[in-house]
Design a protein around this motif. Structure first.
Motif, PDB file in Angstrom:
ATOM      1  N   ASN A  35     -61.419  33.410  32.306  1.00  8.71           N
ATOM      2  CA  ASN A  35     -60.238  32.851  31.682  1.00  8.71           C
ATOM      3  C   ASN A  35     -59.001  33.590  32.212  1.00  8.71           C
ATOM      4  O   ASN A  35     -58.831  34.785  31.948  1.00  8.71           O
ATOM      5  CB  ASN A  35     -60.399  33.069  30.168  1.00  8.71           C
ATOM      6  CG  ASN A  35     -59.286  32.441  29.395  1.00  8.71           C
ATOM      7  OD1 ASN A  35     -58.677  31.464  29.819  1.00  8.71           O
ATOM      8  ND2 ASN A  35     -58.996  33.008  28.226  1.00  8.71           N
ATOM      9  N   ILE A  36     -58.183  32.884  33.007  1.00  5.80           N
ATOM     10  CA  ILE A  36     -56.977  33.547  33.535  1.00  5.80           C
ATOM     11  C   ILE A  36     -55.921  33.520  32.435  1.00  5.80           C
ATOM     12  O   ILE A  36     -55.468  32.436  32.042  1.00  5.80           O
ATOM     13  CB  ILE A  36     -56.407  32.790  34.745  1.00  5.80           C
ATOM     14  CG1 ILE A  36     -57.465  32.559  35.815  1.00  5.80           C
ATOM     15  CG2 ILE A  36     -55.201  33.525  35.313  1.00  5.80           C
ATOM     16  CD1 ILE A  36     -57.707  33.698  36.740  1.00  5.80           C
ATOM     17  N   ILE A  37     -55.559  34.666  31.911  1.00  8.57           N
ATOM     18  CA  ILE A  37     -54.610  34.627  30.811  1.00  8.57           C
ATOM     19  C   ILE A  37     -53.161  34.781  31.272  1.00  8.57           C
ATOM     20  O   ILE A  37     -52.237  34.354  30.572  1.00  8.57           O
ATOM     21  CB  ILE A  37     -54.942  35.659  29.713  1.00  8.57           C
ATOM     22  CG1 ILE A  37     -54.994  37.072  30.285  1.00  8.57           C
ATOM     23  CG2 ILE A  37     -56.269  35.304  29.063  1.00  8.57           C
ATOM     24  CD1 ILE A  37     -55.304  38.115  29.207  1.00  8.57           C
ATOM     25  N   GLU A  38     -52.977  35.374  32.445  1.00  8.28           N
ATOM     26  CA  GLU A  38     -51.611  35.546  32.925  1.00  8.28           C
ATOM     27  C   GLU A  38     -51.587  35.838  34.408  1.00  8.28           C
ATOM     28  O   GLU A  38     -52.572  36.340  34.966  1.00  8.28           O
ATOM     29  CB  GLU A  38     -50.972  36.724  32.172  1.00  8.28           C
ATOM     30  CG  GLU A  38     -49.471  36.834  32.335  1.00  8.28           C
ATOM     31  CD  GLU A  38     -48.855  37.831  31.359  1.00  8.28           C
ATOM     32  OE1 GLU A  38     -49.535  38.249  30.398  1.00  8.28           O
ATOM     33  OE2 GLU A  38     -47.674  38.187  31.572  1.00  8.28           O
ATOM     34  N   ASP A  54     -51.046  49.175  33.895  1.00  4.68           N
ATOM     35  CA  ASP A  54     -51.143  49.643  32.516  1.00  4.68           C
ATOM     36  C   ASP A  54     -51.124  48.472  31.536  1.00  4.68           C
ATOM     37  O   ASP A  54     -51.988  48.331  30.663  1.00  4.68           O
ATOM     38  CB  ASP A  54     -49.926  50.548  32.249  1.00  4.68           C
ATOM     39  CG  ASP A  54     -50.289  51.738  31.430  1.00  4.68           C
ATOM     40  OD1 ASP A  54     -49.379  52.324  30.810  1.00  4.68           O
ATOM     41  OD2 ASP A  54     -51.502  52.090  31.370  1.00  4.68           O
ATOM     42  N   TYR A  55     -50.118  47.633  31.685  1.00  2.00           N
ATOM     43  CA  TYR A  55     -49.951  46.459  30.824  1.00  2.00           C
ATOM     44  C   TYR A  55     -51.169  45.538  30.943  1.00  2.00           C
ATOM     45  O   TYR A  55     -51.764  45.118  29.935  1.00  2.00           O
ATOM     46  CB  TYR A  55     -48.688  45.719  31.241  1.00  2.00           C
ATOM     47  CG  TYR A  55     -48.558  44.314  30.704  1.00  2.00           C
ATOM     48  CD1 TYR A  55     -48.954  43.216  31.471  1.00  2.00           C
ATOM     49  CD2 TYR A  55     -48.066  44.080  29.423  1.00  2.00           C
ATOM     50  CE1 TYR A  55     -48.847  41.913  30.975  1.00  2.00           C
ATOM     51  CE2 TYR A  55     -47.955  42.784  28.924  1.00  2.00           C
ATOM     52  CZ  TYR A  55     -48.338  41.709  29.712  1.00  2.00           C
ATOM     53  OH  TYR A  55     -48.234  40.432  29.222  1.00  2.00           O
ATOM     54  N   VAL A  63     -58.549  43.007  35.998  1.00  2.00           N
ATOM     55  CA  VAL A  63     -57.254  42.848  36.662  1.00  2.00           C
ATOM     56  C   VAL A  63     -57.527  42.712  38.153  1.00  2.00           C
ATOM     57  O   VAL A  63     -58.150  43.597  38.758  1.00  2.00           O
ATOM     58  CB  VAL A  63     -56.347  44.073  36.421  1.00  2.00           C
ATOM     59  CG1 VAL A  63     -54.970  43.838  37.047  1.00  2.00           C
ATOM     60  CG2 VAL A  63     -56.204  44.364  34.935  1.00  2.00           C
ATOM     61  N   ILE A  64     -57.088  41.578  38.731  1.00  2.00           N
ATOM     62  CA  ILE A  64     -57.278  41.376  40.166  1.00  2.00           C
ATOM     63  C   ILE A  64     -55.933  41.493  40.848  1.00  2.00           C
ATOM     64  O   ILE A  64     -55.005  40.735  40.540  1.00  2.00           O
ATOM     65  CB  ILE A  64     -57.905  39.997  40.453  1.00  2.00           C
ATOM     66  CG1 ILE A  64     -59.284  39.907  39.787  1.00  2.00           C
ATOM     67  CG2 ILE A  64     -58.034  39.768  41.963  1.00  2.00           C
ATOM     68  CD1 ILE A  64     -59.955  38.543  39.931  1.00  2.00           C
TER      69      ILE A  64
END
Lengths: 411, 411
Positions: A35-38, A54-55, A63-64
């Motif tokens: 699920n790509i959230i952002e 970090d975020y 995180v890719i």
């Protein structure tokens, strides 16, 4: 598996390069069931990379990151990530061997900056890059995964497919997201939504997602299920309902396009087609031939842009042109009929209209288009009223002509 | 002026649509003298929109948001922003009038969901959308600006150019950036860079920025000065040097395009043009007529895609076709000559080639193209060798034909 995609590169921010990497990753991760959230696009700056990681780590599971792994001064992702994960860089022999071989094979000298590309973080999994010199990296911290990949598309895709997807599938025991998309032409998004309002409620009540994806002249409807292919038949039935309700508008699925679809239909029936175009001025022929092998069914076209050519090349009646004007049902019919004979084809499509922005009158406003269709069985014409944007009017005419032809062929 | 670009849409996250909007905005804002510090792509969810606006407002001066303004159930940006800026929605009469006119002009019924597109936040500046039904919105809070635009590219661009850029220029006094761009065709970026290497050093030593902006078949060279128009003459001299060095390749400036340039040249000289196309299959004609008023100089075309039509319509010699093949100098010359007569024009361009990906041989590989040019003074042909991408080969052929014609006209 919630994923955030981070694309590093000033050339992306200033629009010099379009972010096709993020789109590809989005498609592939969705297909995997993630699920790509952002999506984040940031500058090649250590500070920005650190705060972004970090975020992203706090909001997602994976995180890719693409970009910033080349041999020039801008390329600091590796150093920044090593710092973030508190690990030193040391020469990774397999990567150094790969880099050396890469340069030897291309007869190119290996530079210090290339050797330094083999200096990699000690505490991470090195993801081999068989397409370039920058190795990928897989870091883990407190159950979160951070993956760093080169920005060059074919290198990134190679590492993703060979090294990343297999590991993600295993780690997250992934069940694929299932999508099915239907394509419509000739009906506006809001009109479609209103017509399908009850149907939409039923689809959503079954727990599926539904999205309307507009393009000029085309509206795509996508149904999604988080449960993988289990609901495939149910979803296909829902889409069949739409197709049965709107057979003239629904023309295909997924990534199909009208030229390819009418190409198949023509080839199946061993039919030859030609066009006689005025306002579309070759775009219809050009679209038909955008499909490789179109010479199997496409003969050619007569683009009679001026009235003089309509008379000289097509033998159209001077009186009819004077009486009805070039943009009329009578002329659309004559153009198609004449083209059928002169091009010696089984099907001839004609287009005549006022693309704009100038040339409109009260009787015949900008955007008025007549499309003719001639076969050995006879000839017919349809009238369309588009808007005032020249390029869009031409494009809409082409799509409408192709979709009408499709419908006539399959009926 | 620091800018963050926010693109709303699940179709972007899952890669169904490539984010060309963000790239375009990046280019335009950079040209304006603004600084894109980050790009964010988020889901169509109220919670995500709210937290993203919050974050973006804290980090930048201007937040530009695209997407989520259509008439269907996914489209919630407007409601979410109204909530964020604590303002009610009320019917904006000018927008309602626009929407009503839009539907009347297209003979389409107006639906409740379209009427609701005229319900807009009370405390914001409404940015008129002349290309669709979703109005743009400009909010201000504590000196920060948040702009919301539709996601449909031509609508977004229209509102940006007509409503947003003028306001941003004024608000941030952005007049100091001066750019001048020269356009080249038919020369690769690296070859151009090498040829202009010394020239480039002189430009940069004068404190100007220089960017090579590639597009398929076209390389743009942009010189920029942060000192406004003071250096206008100096910059123009630099670009004239390039034009004088490469007169066949340099064809125009800024946003000009070849169809518009040859259109002006033809109109000036009161010349009529037609085309005879095989591999470009109408795209050359279509490009020539993309300019409004092209009927002043464009007569029409014969698209002889099959050899049969080449013989029947153009009266090409069967023996020449058999002996040299359709893709040959001899046929390119004959096609142009025949078209000149049959279309009764002053200039005729012909194209014949192997667009690919299939159809190549060792003698005549994919990408081989001959372009012919006939006038009352005689006929000539030029040979080109392009690559293996069908679409690009066709596009490159069209550009090469137009640029060659331009050069012949002005010489």
């Amino acid at each position: 598996m919630n994923v955030i995609v981070v694309s590093i590169g000033d050339e992306l921010l200033i629009g010099q390069t379009v972010n096709t990497n993020a789109s590809w990753i989005g498609q592939e991760i969705s297909k995997l069931g993630g699920n790509i959230i952002e999506g984040l696009t940031i500058s090649d700056r250590a500070h920005d990379i650190l705060s972004t990681v970090d975020y992203s780590i706090s909001k997602s599971d994976v995180v890719i990151i693409t970009g910033g792994l080349g041999p020039t001064k801008d390329d600091i992702t590796k150093h920044t990530l090593a710092k973030y994960f508190d690990t030193k860089l040391e020469i990774h022999q397999p990567t150094l061997d790969k880099i050396t071989t890469y340069f030897i094979n291309r007869n190119r000298p290996i530079l210090e900056s290339n050797i330094q590309q083999a200096a990699l973080p000690k505490h991470c999994v090195i993801l081999a890059n068989d397409y370039g010199t920058a190795a990928g990296m897989w870091f883990e911290k407190n159950g979160k995964i951070v993956i760093s990949l080169p920005g060059v598309p074919y290198e990134m895709k190679g590492i993703m497919m060979e090294e990343v997807f297999p590991r993600l599938r295993e780690q997250f025991q992934l069940n694929s997201m299932y999508h099915k998309t239907i394509l419509t032409q000739g009906i506006g998004e809001s009109f479609l939504a209103e017509k399908l309002s009850d149907w939409e409620n039923r689809v959503r009540n079954d727990g599926f997602g539904l999205a309307y994806l507009p393009s000029p002249g085309i509206v795509k409807l996508r149904i999604s299920s988080p449960n993988g292919e289990i609901d495939k038949v149910l979803i296909e039935n829902y889409l069949s309902e739409v197709r049965d309700t709107l057979p003239e508008n629904v023309f295909g699925y997924e990534n199909q396009n009208l030229p390819e679809i009418i190409g198949e239909e023509l080839r199946k029936r061993k039919l030859k087609i030609g066009t006689v175009e005025s306002c579309t001025s070759g775009l219809l022929a050009n679209q038909i031939t955008s499909i490789s092998g179109a010479s199997d069914y496409f003969e050619g076209s007569l683009l009679t842009y001026s009235n003089k050519l309509k008379e000289e090349i097509l033998d159209l009646s001077h009186n009819t042109l004077k009486e009805h004007g070039a943009v009329s049902e009578a002329i659309a019919l004559q153009m198609a009929e004449s083209g059928l004979k002169k091009l010696d084809v089984d099907i001839c499509l004609s287009t005549t209209g006022i693309a704009g922005p100038t040339g409109g009158t009260e009787d015949k406003p900008v955007g008025l288009v007549w499309i003719g269709l001639a076969t050995k069985y006879g000839v017919k014409a349809r009238k369309f009223q588009f808007g005032d944007n020249r390029e869009r009017n031409i494009q809409m005419t082409v799509l409408s002509a192709l979709n009408w032809l499709r419908y006539e062929l399959i009926s």
